[in-house]
Design a protein around this motif. Structure first.
Motif, PDB file in Angstrom:
ATOM      1  N   VAL A  31       0.861  -1.180   0.000  1.00  0.00           N
ATOM      2  CA  VAL A  31       0.000   0.000   0.000  1.00  0.00           C
ATOM      3  C   VAL A  31       0.897   1.229   0.000  1.00  0.00           C
ATOM      4  CG1 VAL A  31      -1.781   1.310   1.222  1.00  0.00           C
ATOM      5  CG2 VAL A  31      -1.839  -1.199   1.241  1.00  0.00           C
ATOM      6  N   LEU A  32       0.671   2.131  -0.941  1.00  0.00           N
ATOM      7  CA  LEU A  32       1.443   3.366  -1.032  1.00  0.00           C
ATOM      8  C   LEU A  32       0.759   4.466  -0.227  1.00  0.00           C
ATOM      9  CD1 LEU A  32       2.340   3.444  -4.848  1.00  0.00           C
ATOM     10  CD2 LEU A  32       3.628   2.423  -2.962  1.00  0.00           C
ATOM     11  N   ILE A  33       1.549   5.169   0.591  1.00  0.00           N
ATOM     12  CA  ILE A  33       1.032   6.259   1.413  1.00  0.00           C
ATOM     13  C   ILE A  33       1.761   7.542   1.022  1.00  0.00           C
ATOM     14  CG2 ILE A  33       0.670   7.144   3.747  1.00  0.00           C
ATOM     15  CD1 ILE A  33      -0.878   4.618   3.330  1.00  0.00           C
ATOM     16  N   PRO A  34       1.128   8.437   0.264  1.00  0.00           N
ATOM     17  CA  PRO A  34       1.802   9.691  -0.092  1.00  0.00           C
ATOM     18  C   PRO A  34       1.792  10.688   1.061  1.00  0.00           C
ATOM     19  CG  PRO A  34      -0.387   9.618  -1.054  1.00  0.00           C
ATOM     20  CD  PRO A  34      -0.182   8.297  -0.382  1.00  0.00           C
ATOM     21  N   ARG A  35       2.874  11.437   1.178  1.00  0.00           N
ATOM     22  CA  ARG A  35       2.972  12.512   2.175  1.00  0.00           C
ATOM     23  C   ARG A  35       3.000  13.844   1.443  1.00  0.00           C
ATOM     24  NH1 ARG A  35       7.383   8.988   4.679  1.00  0.00           N
ATOM     25  NH2 ARG A  35       8.715  10.178   3.260  1.00  0.00           N
ATOM     26  N   LYS A  36       2.229  14.819   1.969  1.00  0.00           N
ATOM     27  CA  LYS A  36       2.117  16.120   1.304  1.00  0.00           C
ATOM     28  C   LYS A  36       2.697  17.253   2.145  1.00  0.00           C
ATOM     29  CE  LYS A  36      -1.938  14.983  -1.475  1.00  0.00           C
ATOM     30  NZ  LYS A  36      -3.275  15.425  -1.936  1.00  0.00           N
ATOM     31  N   GLY A  37       3.670  16.937   3.006  1.00  0.00           N
ATOM     32  CA  GLY A  37       4.293  17.969   3.822  1.00  0.00           C
ATOM     33  C   GLY A  37       3.632  18.102   5.177  1.00  0.00           C
ATOM     34  N   GLU A  38       4.270  18.862   6.046  1.00  0.00           N
ATOM     35  CA  GLU A  38       3.808  18.993   7.427  1.00  0.00           C
ATOM     36  C   GLU A  38       2.414  19.610   7.525  1.00  0.00           C
ATOM     37  OE1 GLU A  38       5.045  17.854  10.226  1.00  0.00           O
ATOM     38  OE2 GLU A  38       6.579  16.844   9.038  1.00  0.00           O
ATOM     39  N   SER A  39       2.111  20.568   6.639  1.00  0.00           N
ATOM     40  CA  SER A  39       0.822  21.251   6.730  1.00  0.00           C
ATOM     41  C   SER A  39      -0.343  20.323   6.421  1.00  0.00           C
ATOM     42  CB  SER A  39       0.781  22.454   5.783  1.00  0.00           C
ATOM     43  OG  SER A  39       0.889  22.038   4.434  1.00  0.00           O
ATOM     44  N   LYS A  40      -0.081  19.215   5.709  1.00  0.00           N
ATOM     45  CA  LYS A  40      -1.135  18.269   5.373  1.00  0.00           C
ATOM     46  C   LYS A  40      -0.823  16.885   5.926  1.00  0.00           C
ATOM     47  CE  LYS A  40      -2.594  20.720   1.198  1.00  0.00           C
ATOM     48  NZ  LYS A  40      -2.854  20.622  -0.262  1.00  0.00           N
ATOM     49  N   MET A  62       3.505  -1.416   3.795  1.00  0.00           N
ATOM     50  CA  MET A  62       3.216  -0.031   3.442  1.00  0.00           C
ATOM     51  C   MET A  62       4.520   0.706   3.196  1.00  0.00           C
ATOM     52  SD  MET A  62      -0.048   1.198   5.738  1.00  0.00           S
ATOM     53  CE  MET A  62       0.486   0.495   7.298  1.00  0.00           C
ATOM     54  N   VAL A  63       4.522   1.539   2.161  1.00  0.00           N
ATOM     55  CA  VAL A  63       5.660   2.394   1.854  1.00  0.00           C
ATOM     56  C   VAL A  63       5.158   3.824   1.737  1.00  0.00           C
ATOM     57  CG1 VAL A  63       7.358   3.029   0.095  1.00  0.00           C
ATOM     58  CG2 VAL A  63       7.082   0.640   0.739  1.00  0.00           C
ATOM     59  N   GLU A  64       5.795   4.719   2.469  1.00  0.00           N
ATOM     60  CA  GLU A  64       5.437   6.133   2.392  1.00  0.00           C
ATOM     61  C   GLU A  64       6.431   6.865   1.489  1.00  0.00           C
ATOM     62  OE1 GLU A  64       4.727   8.017   6.108  1.00  0.00           O
ATOM     63  OE2 GLU A  64       3.494   6.367   6.882  1.00  0.00           O
ATOM     64  N   PHE A  65       5.943   7.887   0.798  1.00  0.00           N
ATOM     65  CA  PHE A  65       6.807   8.672  -0.080  1.00  0.00           C
ATOM     66  C   PHE A  65       6.316  10.114  -0.105  1.00  0.00           C
ATOM     67  CE2 PHE A  65       3.306   7.306  -2.677  1.00  0.00           C
ATOM     68  CZ  PHE A  65       3.067   8.347  -3.567  1.00  0.00           C
TER      69      PHE A  65
END
Length: 249
Positions: A31-40, A62-65
């Motif tokens: 499962v891919l988990i996208p990160r959109k920065g600290e504000s999100k 799970m892999v975050e990017f």
């Protein structure tokens, strides 16, 4: 062979997931988990929470990017979006290679709302050339109508789904008395003459943070602006949508 499942998750409420979505998540190897920065950061955390509650398969990884940002310096809007989507596709490719060292496995990506509606996930996925299945999800349009307990259309009448940018640049669409506006970061309803218009607005619809306002646009507009600004400052992000209808409809 690597396959990709795009899973609509509604507005982030685990109860919005269908049985089909639950099965697809538990069948995934990655499962891919996208990160959109600290504000999100809340958005990534919601995806983690959904996975923690729904996934019972111990083999699922799970892999975050980090999600690339759009380059505001590119003047052409379409070119700016295309370049951004290219960068996101490469980020997906790298995350998949990290999570699936071989050339076989099922990859899942959780998509807000439904992948078919004002979402570019399908266009980005096409860049990877992987066999792709789509699991539909509850849209923010459905969640808004449910939150206000209203129908989307008048009897036998059409309605238009549009964006804040299109409403701001083109004005009220011809031939309809009801419009649904998405992706409106600047509250384009402020550019409409409010006489005879009513609005039903919601932010974080379907989530624990849900807030709503409704009424004649001349009265409700100011309340929406104030509540929207306060909510965005508190959470660091906002997802909102609204329906506007002419009174004569």
């Amino acid at each position: 062979m690597i396959t990709l499942s795009l899973i609509g998750i509604g507005t982030g409420n685990p109860e919005h997931l269908t049985l089909q979505a639950i099965r697809a998540l538990n069948a995934a190897d990655l499962v891919l988990i996208p990160r959109k920065g600290e504000s999100k950061a809340d958005l990534a955390e919601l995806r983690r929470a959904i996975c923690a509650e729904i996934i019972t398969n111990p083999a699922t990884r799970m892999v975050e990017f980090d999600l690339p940002m759009r380059d505001p310096a590119t003047p052409d809007y379409r070119r700016r979006v295309d370049d951004w989507h290219d960068a996101i596709a490469e980020a997906w490719r790298a995350a998949i290679a990290e999570g699936l060292p071989g050339d076989d496995g099922r990859v899942a990506l959780l998509v807000w709302g439904d992948p078919s509606l004002y979402d570019s996930t399908l266009r980005i996925a096409a860049r990877l050339g992987l066999p792709t299945e789509v699991i539909p999800g509850i849209t923010s349009i459905q969640a808004l109508a449910a939150a206000h307990a209203i129908p989307l259309n008048e009897i036998g009448a059409p309605f238009t789904v549009t964006t804040g940018r299109r409403l701001r640049e083109g004005g009220w669409p011809e031939g309809v008395d009801t419009i649904l506006v998405m992706l409106d970061g600047d509250c384009a309803f402020q550019g409409l003459a409010p006489e005879g218009l009513s609005i039903w607005w919601g932010a974080y619809v379907g989530m624990a943070e849900e807030i709503t306002e409704a009424g004649p646009l001349a009265e409700a507009g100011a309340r929406i602006l104030a509540r929207r600004a306060e909510a965005r400052a508190r959470h660091g992000w906002i997802m909102d949508i609204y329906l506007i209808r002419r009174a004569e409809a």
